[in-house]
Write an enzyme that holds these catalytic residues in place. Structure first.
Site, PDB file in Angstrom:
ATOM      1  CB  SER A  94     -26.635 -87.315  -9.383  1.00 62.45           C
ATOM      2  OG  SER A  94     -26.625 -88.669  -9.965  1.00 62.45           O
ATOM      3  CG  ASP A  99     -25.165 -97.859 -12.255  1.00 62.06           C
ATOM      4  OD1 ASP A  99     -25.176 -99.152 -12.430  1.00 62.06           O
ATOM      5  OD2 ASP A  99     -25.580 -96.957 -11.795  1.00 62.06           O
ATOM      6  N   GLY A 132     -26.985-102.716  -9.112  1.00 60.23           N
ATOM      7  CA  GLY A 132     -26.872-102.441  -7.919  1.00 60.23           C
ATOM      8  C   GLY A 132     -25.635-102.626  -7.060  1.00 60.23           C
ATOM      9  CB  SER A 185     -17.177 -97.666 -12.960  1.00 64.15           C
ATOM     10  OG  SER A 185     -16.754 -98.468 -11.942  1.00 64.15           O
ATOM     11  CG  ASP A 198     -23.296 -91.477  -6.180  1.00 72.20           C
ATOM     12  OD1 ASP A 198     -22.835 -91.908  -4.791  1.00 72.20           O
ATOM     13  OD2 ASP A 198     -24.488 -90.979  -6.113  1.00 72.20           O
ATOM     14  CG  HIS A 258     -21.773 -95.699  -2.113  1.00 70.02           C
ATOM     15  ND1 HIS A 258     -22.088 -95.748  -3.485  1.00 70.02           N
ATOM     16  CD2 HIS A 258     -21.986 -94.427  -1.690  1.00 70.02           C
ATOM     17  CE1 HIS A 258     -22.728 -94.535  -3.871  1.00 70.02           C
ATOM     18  NE2 HIS A 258     -22.622 -93.748  -2.810  1.00 70.02           N
ATOM     19  CG  HIS A 277     -22.934 -88.493  -3.423  1.00 69.12           C
ATOM     20  ND1 HIS A 277     -24.130 -89.388  -3.088  1.00 69.12           N
ATOM     21  CD2 HIS A 277     -23.483 -87.452  -3.044  1.00 69.12           C
ATOM     22  CE1 HIS A 277     -24.972 -88.860  -2.501  1.00 69.12           C
ATOM     23  NE2 HIS A 277     -24.542 -87.454  -2.420  1.00 69.12           N
TER      24      HIS A 277
HETATM   25 MG    MG Z   1     -24.275 -91.629  -3.494  1.00 75.14          MG
END
Ligand code: MG
Length: 196
Positions: A46, A65, A69, A117, A134, A137, A162
């Site tokens: 993205s 980021d 992960g 973040s 994004d 999640h 997202h």
């Molecule tokens: Mg995503």
């Protein structure tokens, strides 16, 4: 966006649905004047599309980021990819992001910010024109990102989420839509605009 950059974005690891990258790019181009922020860059898929818009607008994209992960990327989980582990078995995507940015010739437009973040958001002081959420999640993580980054939006600034097909994420967007009206989204992306 030139065809080389499109090909690079398409071959970069990530989870954008068909057309979502181009949607993010045109959305960012429609934002007010100011820098862009992306939460959750992973390997830079993205980032290529939003970075392309940033380049056109002569602004910067800050790509936030921690590069270790999310829980859904751990071994045995849906989004796990052994190709992004370092030689000690640690999830490490900064190298992949940097390689993508170099190949895309976006190193003077995209500034990787390596850190959580929430840590970054708490110390952020520059008003932003466009934010793409994004990173985490899960409901709690997305709620924290939205709460921290929404106040940094310029009047008329856009905040895109997202994976809003995930119920917990949709709930966060619904809550923020009470103060920041929703504008047209695309596939799993929903968009809120800060009132002028
Ligand atoms: Mg995503």
């Amino acid at each position: 966006m030139n065809s080389e950059r499109v090909a690079l974005a398409e071959s970069t690891k990530g989870w954008l649905l068909d057309g979502e990258g181009e949607f993010l790019r045109s959305l960012a181009l429609s934002a007010p004047i100011g820098p862009f922020v992306e939460i959750g860059s992973y390997c830079g898929k993205s980032t290529c599309y939003i970075g392309d818009a940033a380049e056109r607008r002569a602004t910067l994209l800050f790509a936030v980021d921690h590069h270790h992960g999310s829980p859904e990327m751990r071994v045995g989980q849906d989004c796990h990819d052994p190709a992004v582990l370092d030689d000690e078995g640690q999830h490490e995507t900064l190298f992949h992001l940097r390689r993508t940015l170099a190949a895309a010739q976006l190193e003077n437009t995209v500034v990787p910010v390596v850190g959580d973040s929430k840590l970054v958001g708490n110390f952020w002081r520059t008003p932003v024109a466009f934010v793409f959420i994004d990173g985490a999640h899960d409901g709690k993580g997305v709620a924290a990102d939205a709460a921290l980054w929404a106040p940094h939006l310029l009047p008329g600034g856009l905040m895109a989420f997202h994976d809003t097909t995930i119920w917990d994420i949709a709930q966060v967007v619904d809550r923020h839509a009470e103060t920041y009206p929703e504008v047209e989204g695309f596939k799993s992306i929903r968009v809120l605009r800060r009132p002028e």
